[in-house]
Every structure is written in structure tokens, then in C-alpha cells.
Design a protein around this motif. Sequence first.
Motif, mmCIF file in Angstrom:
data_model
loop_
_atom_site.group_PDB
_atom_site.id
_atom_site.type_symbol
_atom_site.label_atom_id
_atom_site.label_comp_id
_atom_site.label_asym_id
_atom_site.label_seq_id
_atom_site.Cartn_x
_atom_site.Cartn_y
_atom_site.Cartn_z
ATOM 1 N N ARG A 292 -0.035 8.507 -12.947
ATOM 2 C CA ARG A 292 -0.035 9.375 -11.779
ATOM 3 C C ARG A 292 -1.142 8.976 -10.807
ATOM 4 O O ARG A 292 -0.961 9.001 -9.588
ATOM 5 C CB ARG A 292 -0.198 10.828 -12.199
ATOM 6 N N LEU A 293 -2.298 8.613 -11.341
ATOM 7 C CA LEU A 293 -3.385 8.168 -10.473
ATOM 8 C C LEU A 293 -3.006 6.906 -9.717
ATOM 9 O O LEU A 293 -3.337 6.759 -8.526
ATOM 10 C CB LEU A 293 -4.651 7.927 -11.302
ATOM 11 N N GLN A 294 -2.306 5.989 -10.393
ATOM 12 C CA GLN A 294 -1.887 4.763 -9.710
ATOM 13 C C GLN A 294 -0.927 5.082 -8.566
ATOM 14 O O GLN A 294 -1.040 4.526 -7.463
ATOM 15 C CB GLN A 294 -1.209 3.809 -10.689
ATOM 16 N N ASN A 295 0.032 5.981 -8.803
ATOM 17 C CA ASN A 295 0.982 6.351 -7.758
ATOM 18 C C ASN A 295 0.279 6.996 -6.572
ATOM 19 O O ASN A 295 0.593 6.712 -5.411
ATOM 20 C CB ASN A 295 2.043 7.302 -8.325
ATOM 21 N N ARG A 296 -0.685 7.879 -6.875
ATOM 22 C CA ARG A 296 -1.400 8.539 -5.785
ATOM 23 C C ARG A 296 -2.289 7.559 -5.029
ATOM 24 O O ARG A 296 -2.388 7.609 -3.799
ATOM 25 C CB ARG A 296 -2.228 9.697 -6.341
ATOM 26 N N LEU A 297 -2.957 6.683 -5.776
ATOM 27 C CA LEU A 297 -3.811 5.695 -5.116
ATOM 28 C C LEU A 297 -2.998 4.773 -4.220
ATOM 29 O O LEU A 297 -3.442 4.409 -3.120
ATOM 30 C CB LEU A 297 -4.565 4.873 -6.169
ATOM 31 N N ARG A 298 -1.819 4.384 -4.678
ATOM 32 C CA ARG A 298 -0.977 3.505 -3.871
ATOM 33 C C ARG A 298 -0.638 4.165 -2.538
ATOM 34 O O ARG A 298 -0.628 3.521 -1.489
ATOM 35 C CB ARG A 298 0.303 3.174 -4.643
ATOM 36 N N LYS A 299 -0.396 5.475 -2.559
ATOM 37 C CA LYS A 299 -0.061 6.181 -1.334
ATOM 38 C C LYS A 299 -1.301 6.374 -0.460
ATOM 39 O O LYS A 299 -1.246 6.181 0.762
ATOM 40 C CB LYS A 299 0.565 7.539 -1.686
ATOM 41 N N VAL A 300 -2.422 6.765 -1.061
ATOM 42 C CA VAL A 300 -3.642 7.028 -0.295
ATOM 43 C C VAL A 300 -4.199 5.748 0.320
ATOM 44 O O VAL A 300 -4.651 5.741 1.471
ATOM 45 C CB VAL A 300 -4.701 7.710 -1.185
ATOM 46 N N LEU A 301 -4.171 4.665 -0.439
ATOM 47 C CA LEU A 301 -4.758 3.414 0.046
ATOM 48 C C LEU A 301 -3.917 2.766 1.137
ATOM 49 O O LEU A 301 -4.459 2.162 2.065
ATOM 50 C CB LEU A 301 -4.935 2.437 -1.116
ATOM 51 N N GLY A 302 -2.599 2.877 1.038
ATOM 52 C CA GLY A 302 -1.762 2.189 2.009
ATOM 53 C C GLY A 302 -1.937 0.685 1.883
ATOM 54 O O GLY A 302 -1.755 0.115 0.803
ATOM 55 N N ASP A 303 -2.342 0.037 2.976
ATOM 56 C CA ASP A 303 -2.555 -1.408 2.947
ATOM 57 C C ASP A 303 -4.017 -1.777 2.715
ATOM 58 O O ASP A 303 -4.396 -2.940 2.817
ATOM 59 C CB ASP A 303 -2.055 -2.054 4.244
ATOM 60 N N ARG A 304 -4.862 -0.796 2.389
ATOM 61 C CA ARG A 304 -6.271 -1.083 2.129
ATOM 62 C C ARG A 304 -6.453 -1.525 0.677
ATOM 63 O O ARG A 304 -5.763 -1.017 -0.220
ATOM 64 C CB ARG A 304 -7.137 0.157 2.389
#
Length: 369
Positions: free
Chosen positions: A112-124
Motif C-alpha cells: 500500500r505504501l508503494q502504491n501511495r508513494l507512486r501516486k504522490v511522487l509522480g515523476d519525481r
Amino acid sequence: MTAPTPGERPALRLAGPDDAAAVLSAVDKPARLRTSWTAADIMSMTFAPPKWAVPGVIAEGFSLLCGPPKVGKSWMSLGLGVDVARGDHALGSIQVEAGPVLYLALEDTARRLQNRLRKVLGDRPAPAGLTLATQCPPLPQGGDQAIAAWLDRHPRARLVIIDVFAKLRGNSAPGASAYDADYAAVGRAKKIADDYGVAVVAVHHVRKLGSDDFLSEVSGTNGLAGAADATLVLKRARNQGDGVLHVTGRDVDEAEYPLCFDPAAGAWRMLDGPAGDYQLSDTRAAILRYLRDAPGTTPKVIAEGVGLKADTVRQNCTRMLADGQLAAEPGGRYRVPGVTTVTAVTAVTQPELTCGNGSDSESDSREDG
């Protein structure tokens, strides 16, 4: 006085790290920290300003971040952790200083953390300075020591996030009142923040029943908000993107920040204008925003400017006047209280000329004659 002979001289050796406990315990009277001064002493002191994780919003010390379930507290916490670890703009607009961040996601899994991080980070790129953990013992059972050990390894740390506080507070002491138990629970986390000069933010819930005072909405007794250095309450109407972050604390000025949540990016962004504008209906908010830029305007002109029907704007202006949200001016015009109408200059009136102050051209004509 003669020097002692070698046989009288005690055995001497250099003390190493392993001798620290023995050396400290050998002191007859351990040094005590000074805890009282005269007023003159206090005023002559120079203190370093508090360190900010998010300037104006989150200072060093213990802060509660409260809100109802599923309002977006975890998204805000993760976003703040990423922005501080990277040194980006928190909430989309506040520049922060980069530093290590510990995020205790105690209700999440690594997936779940990976999914959220992927969304929050975007292309960063993912920040190496953000440490995420899904398990930590309660504070009374060694959780405080575990957090302190991480802080020892990261002396430049700027932020520790506990999501959620209920998972880490531990059991109450037998016989303690509810207030004392809440105060003691916050005290353990606050001690970590004070000892290391770092911001510790704990996610917590609010009561089901609302209140005019956002502090009284914090779930539990007044011991929680009373012991915390700052309290932040996030409010957002269900199925609405706009919200308001209420902030108050010892080192933080009491304020309200209008925010907008972007589900696609999992991000909270700070909005322009007063928070009160975003707690009104869309129609009233649009009227207020227009009148802040163009005070002293009629409903017809407002309607044209915001794209609404004139009758709708006229009715809302009448109701807003009764509610004290608008002030009336002659000619059926309205303005926001406290915003002064500026009268446009349409022409400049020249003084009437007499024989005593004729123009230069008249004087020149007389001289030529």
C-alpha cells in the motif's frame, strides 16, 4: 610539599568509552539543569529560533494532526514526509529545508505504501532520506527508544510522523484518570521531540460531533491537546475537494489554511484567499472572490463576471448582507466588509481662468502686440 613517590602514586590509565558509566556514577552530586531565573536573566538571554519542518505550520515539538476517518490525513502526512525529505514545496506552496524523515505507517503494508508513494511522487525520484516503517512497539514498551535510535543515526532529521498515534501510545497506567493517561501518552512523544529538537507529528481522530471550537473536536480528553505543542485539525466536507486546515500552538500562530485535495495525485494544495471563502457555498464564495477584486459592484455586473444568473446573485447578495458577509453601498452596490471601494477618476477639473491668472499664451500675445 613533595611529590609522591612512585609507590605512593595511584595507578593511572586513560578512561575509554566503556568507562563512561563508572565515571559518571562516581560524581558525588550530579549537575542539575537550571530551571529558575530572574526576569532580568530571562530577558538577557539569546535563544535560537525554533526549527520548522514546514514554516508557519509545523515547528519542532509535538503536534497532533487530527481529522475524521478517510478525510485525507494519511495522504497529507505522506505528502509532507516526501516534500520535507526532498526539500520541495510542502502543500504545493511552502518551501521547506530538506532533511531525513521517519514515517511510521502503522496501519499500512509495504504494498500500500508503494502504491501511495507512486501516486504522490509522480515523476519525481523517491527520496533516500525518507524512512518508512510499518511496525514499532508502543512508546512505553520501547517505541520511544526505537525512535531515539533512528534519530541518533540521523542527526539532521527534521520530521517524525506517527500514523496513527493510537497504535503507539500504549496502555494507560493502572488507576490513572483518562486525562492523566492522555497527558502522559503525549508526554512520552513530546520528550523525544524536545530532546532532539525535531518535529514529531502524530495522526489522530476527532469526535463524531462537531464543535465551533476545533480544539474541542480532538478525540479523547483535553489532556491530548493540552500536552501537545500544536494541534492541527483537517476538515473537509464529504465528497468535496476543498478543505480547511486549522492550526494553533505554542510556537505556531493560530491560522486557517484553505486547501484542495487532488485525488489523482494524492496531494493537498494550499489555495489563495481566506479560508472562510471555501467554507461557503460555491455561489457565495464566487461572489466574495469577485468583490474582493472589484468592491462596490452591482449584482448585475457580478453575475456577468462570475457567469451566474443576475437573479441568483441578487438573492445571494441580499442574504449575505443579512448574514454580515457583505456591506451595502448607495446605488445597490456591494463590497466585502473591510475592503474599501476605490472611486475611479474620470476627469480632472481645471480652475476657471480670470484676468488675473491668464494663460501663458495670452501673456505672450500681449507682449507681441
